[in-house]
Design a protein around this motif. Structure first.
Motif, PDB file in Angstrom:
ATOM      1  N   ARG A  66       0.833  -1.202   0.000  1.00  0.00           N
ATOM      2  CA  ARG A  66       0.000   0.000   0.000  1.00  0.00           C
ATOM      3  C   ARG A  66       0.871   1.256   0.000  1.00  0.00           C
ATOM      4  NH1 ARG A  66      -2.706  -0.740   4.535  1.00  0.00           N
ATOM      5  NH2 ARG A  66      -4.066  -2.231   3.536  1.00  0.00           N
ATOM      6  N   GLN A  67       1.930   1.254   0.805  1.00  0.00           N
ATOM      7  CA  GLN A  67       2.809   2.411   0.841  1.00  0.00           C
ATOM      8  C   GLN A  67       3.532   2.598  -0.487  1.00  0.00           C
ATOM      9  OE1 GLN A  67       5.296   1.645   4.210  1.00  0.00           O
ATOM     10  NE2 GLN A  67       3.846   2.501   5.667  1.00  0.00           N
ATOM     11  N   GLU A  68       3.949   1.498  -1.097  1.00  0.00           N
ATOM     12  CA  GLU A  68       4.618   1.590  -2.381  1.00  0.00           C
ATOM     13  C   GLU A  68       3.669   2.106  -3.455  1.00  0.00           C
ATOM     14  OE1 GLU A  68       6.869  -1.276  -5.618  1.00  0.00           O
ATOM     15  OE2 GLU A  68       6.343  -2.061  -3.659  1.00  0.00           O
ATOM     16  N   ALA A  69       2.431   1.623  -3.450  1.00  0.00           N
ATOM     17  CA  ALA A  69       1.446   2.101  -4.427  1.00  0.00           C
ATOM     18  C   ALA A  69       1.134   3.566  -4.203  1.00  0.00           C
ATOM     19  CB  ALA A  69       0.172   1.263  -4.334  1.00  0.00           C
ATOM     20  N   LEU A  70       1.045   3.977  -2.950  1.00  0.00           N
ATOM     21  CA  LEU A  70       0.761   5.379  -2.649  1.00  0.00           C
ATOM     22  C   LEU A  70       1.906   6.277  -3.084  1.00  0.00           C
ATOM     23  CD1 LEU A  70      -1.041   7.492  -1.293  1.00  0.00           C
ATOM     24  CD2 LEU A  70       0.135   7.001   0.834  1.00  0.00           C
ATOM     25  N   THR A  79      -7.693   1.722 -14.459  1.00  0.00           N
ATOM     26  CA  THR A  79      -6.606   0.991 -15.106  1.00  0.00           C
ATOM     27  C   THR A  79      -5.260   1.307 -14.474  1.00  0.00           C
ATOM     28  OG1 THR A  79      -6.348   2.706 -16.778  1.00  0.00           O
ATOM     29  CG2 THR A  79      -7.814   0.871 -17.302  1.00  0.00           C
ATOM     30  N   ALA A  80      -5.120   2.497 -13.878  1.00  0.00           N
ATOM     31  CA  ALA A  80      -3.875   2.840 -13.200  1.00  0.00           C
ATOM     32  C   ALA A  80      -3.740   2.086 -11.884  1.00  0.00           C
ATOM     33  CB  ALA A  80      -3.804   4.339 -12.946  1.00  0.00           C
ATOM     34  N   PHE A  81      -4.856   1.767 -11.249  1.00  0.00           N
ATOM     35  CA  PHE A  81      -4.865   1.020  -9.989  1.00  0.00           C
ATOM     36  C   PHE A  81      -5.768  -0.193 -10.135  1.00  0.00           C
ATOM     37  CE2 PHE A  81      -3.898   5.362  -8.848  1.00  0.00           C
ATOM     38  CZ  PHE A  81      -2.766   5.196  -8.080  1.00  0.00           C
ATOM     39  N   PRO A  82      -5.269  -1.255 -10.751  1.00  0.00           N
ATOM     40  CA  PRO A  82      -6.118  -2.445 -10.919  1.00  0.00           C
ATOM     41  C   PRO A  82      -6.370  -3.113  -9.574  1.00  0.00           C
ATOM     42  CG  PRO A  82      -3.888  -2.917 -11.617  1.00  0.00           C
ATOM     43  CD  PRO A  82      -3.945  -1.450 -11.307  1.00  0.00           C
ATOM     44  N   PRO A  83      -7.486  -3.821  -9.437  1.00  0.00           N
ATOM     45  CA  PRO A  83      -7.766  -4.495  -8.169  1.00  0.00           C
ATOM     46  C   PRO A  83      -6.759  -5.610  -7.914  1.00  0.00           C
ATOM     47  CG  PRO A  83      -9.400  -5.067  -9.822  1.00  0.00           C
ATOM     48  CD  PRO A  83      -8.553  -4.000 -10.411  1.00  0.00           C
ATOM     49  N   ASP A  84      -6.457  -5.826  -6.647  1.00  0.00           N
ATOM     50  CA  ASP A  84      -5.507  -6.857  -6.244  1.00  0.00           C
ATOM     51  C   ASP A  84      -6.161  -8.224  -6.418  1.00  0.00           C
ATOM     52  OD1 ASP A  84      -3.220  -8.000  -5.199  1.00  0.00           O
ATOM     53  OD2 ASP A  84      -3.917  -7.848  -3.134  1.00  0.00           O
ATOM     54  N   ASP A  94      -5.760  -2.821  -0.505  1.00  0.00           N
ATOM     55  CA  ASP A  94      -6.832  -1.852  -0.715  1.00  0.00           C
ATOM     56  C   ASP A  94      -6.259  -0.651  -1.455  1.00  0.00           C
ATOM     57  OD1 ASP A  94      -9.241  -0.523  -0.568  1.00  0.00           O
ATOM     58  OD2 ASP A  94      -8.834   0.287   1.425  1.00  0.00           O
ATOM     59  N   THR A  95      -6.717  -0.416  -2.661  1.00  0.00           N
ATOM     60  CA  THR A  95      -6.188   0.682  -3.484  1.00  0.00           C
ATOM     61  C   THR A  95      -7.059   1.930  -3.427  1.00  0.00           C
ATOM     62  OG1 THR A  95      -7.325  -0.178  -5.424  1.00  0.00           O
ATOM     63  CG2 THR A  95      -5.051  -0.905  -5.077  1.00  0.00           C
ATOM     64  N   THR A  96      -7.938   2.029  -2.459  1.00  0.00           N
ATOM     65  CA  THR A  96      -8.847   3.174  -2.388  1.00  0.00           C
ATOM     66  C   THR A  96      -8.108   4.473  -2.095  1.00  0.00           C
ATOM     67  OG1 THR A  96     -10.565   1.696  -1.589  1.00  0.00           O
ATOM     68  CG2 THR A  96     -10.933   4.045  -1.291  1.00  0.00           C
ATOM     69  N   LEU A  97      -7.252   4.476  -1.085  1.00  0.00           N
ATOM     70  CA  LEU A  97      -6.533   5.694  -0.714  1.00  0.00           C
ATOM     71  C   LEU A  97      -5.570   6.145  -1.812  1.00  0.00           C
ATOM     72  CD1 LEU A  97      -6.121   7.820   1.444  1.00  0.00           C
ATOM     73  CD2 LEU A  97      -4.354   6.371   2.440  1.00  0.00           C
ATOM     74  N   PRO A  98      -4.768   5.254  -2.418  1.00  0.00           N
ATOM     75  CA  PRO A  98      -3.932   5.727  -3.526  1.00  0.00           C
ATOM     76  C   PRO A  98      -4.738   6.248  -4.713  1.00  0.00           C
ATOM     77  CG  PRO A  98      -3.112   3.632  -2.742  1.00  0.00           C
ATOM     78  CD  PRO A  98      -4.398   3.888  -2.046  1.00  0.00           C
ATOM     79  N   ARG A  99      -5.872   5.615  -4.997  1.00  0.00           N
ATOM     80  CA  ARG A  99      -6.705   6.072  -6.110  1.00  0.00           C
ATOM     81  C   ARG A  99      -7.299   7.445  -5.810  1.00  0.00           C
ATOM     82  NH1 ARG A  99     -11.200   2.140  -8.537  1.00  0.00           N
ATOM     83  NH2 ARG A  99      -9.345   0.861  -8.726  1.00  0.00           N
ATOM     84  N   LEU A 100      -7.726   7.684  -4.572  1.00  0.00           N
ATOM     85  CA  LEU A 100      -8.256   8.997  -4.194  1.00  0.00           C
ATOM     86  C   LEU A 100      -7.177  10.070  -4.263  1.00  0.00           C
ATOM     87  CD1 LEU A 100     -10.634   8.103  -1.228  1.00  0.00           C
ATOM     88  CD2 LEU A 100     -11.264   8.878  -3.515  1.00  0.00           C
ATOM     89  N   THR A 101      -5.956   9.732  -3.850  1.00  0.00           N
ATOM     90  CA  THR A 101      -4.849  10.679  -3.937  1.00  0.00           C
ATOM     91  C   THR A 101      -4.549  11.019  -5.391  1.00  0.00           C
ATOM     92  OG1 THR A 101      -3.913   9.723  -1.928  1.00  0.00           O
ATOM     93  CG2 THR A 101      -2.458  11.086  -3.253  1.00  0.00           C
TER      94      THR A 101
END
Length: 172
Positions: A53-57, A106-111, A117-124
């Motif tokens: 999650r930190q890496e994705a963010l 497409t930038a944040f595909p589901p795991d 959880d990619t919600t926070l990186p996607r919102l950022t």
């Protein structure tokens, strides 16, 4: 006997003579080569989704900040007068962030494992591009292209009274 070429290296025969570098774990290297391990060390299973999650963010969500900042700088440098270049730059400043927001899935595909959880990186990611859209709308308003009064929509209405006048003069 096998024919040896001039520039070949036999790693199997040299392996016994060369010592492993400091910090090299031969057992972990064998497990990774065999594929018997799932990639997790004992006791780090709970920290792996947090690290992902930190890496994705850090990498994916904040990566477009430089691009949006450069686009805003280009819009600012184009000026607020009505020229082809300033209008095209501003329209590009709306189109690029909006298309990036629409393609955020497409930038944040589901795991596939369901652990991340990619919600926070996607919102950022969407918030950074939203700032670019907001600056572009401000730029359109400063150029006078944004319809803000009723007279912009209805031709029978009188336009609002002008509150400012600018005049220039040359001193000789």
């Amino acid at each position: 006997m096998a024919e040896f070429r001039k520039w070949t290296v036999q790693h199997d025969s040299e392996r016994s003579r060369i010592a492993d570098p400091p910090g090299f774990d031969a057992a972990a290297a064998r497990e990774q080569a065999d594929g018997s391990s799932s990639g997790r060390a004992a006791g780090t299973g709970s920290k792996l989704p947090l690290a992902k999650r930190q890496e994705a963010l850090q990498h994916a969500a904040t990566a477009p900040f430089k691009q949006v900042a450069m686009l805003c700088f280009m819009m600012w440098m184009s000026g607020s007068t009505l020229h082809l270049f300033s209008i095209m730059t501003t329209l590009s400043g709306i189109y690029q962030p909006l298309s990036a927001i629409l393609n955020a899935k497409t930038a944040f595909p589901p795991d596939p494992e369901g652990e991340l959880d990619t919600t926070l990186p996607r919102l950022t990611y969407c918030a950074i591009h939203g700032l670019g859209v907001a600056f572009a709308v401000y730029k359109i308003n400063s150029m006078g292209l944004l319809p803000t009064h009723l007279s912009d929509w209805v031709s029978s209405m009188r336009p609002p009274a002008v509150l400012e006048h600018a005049a220039g003069s040359l001193l000789r």
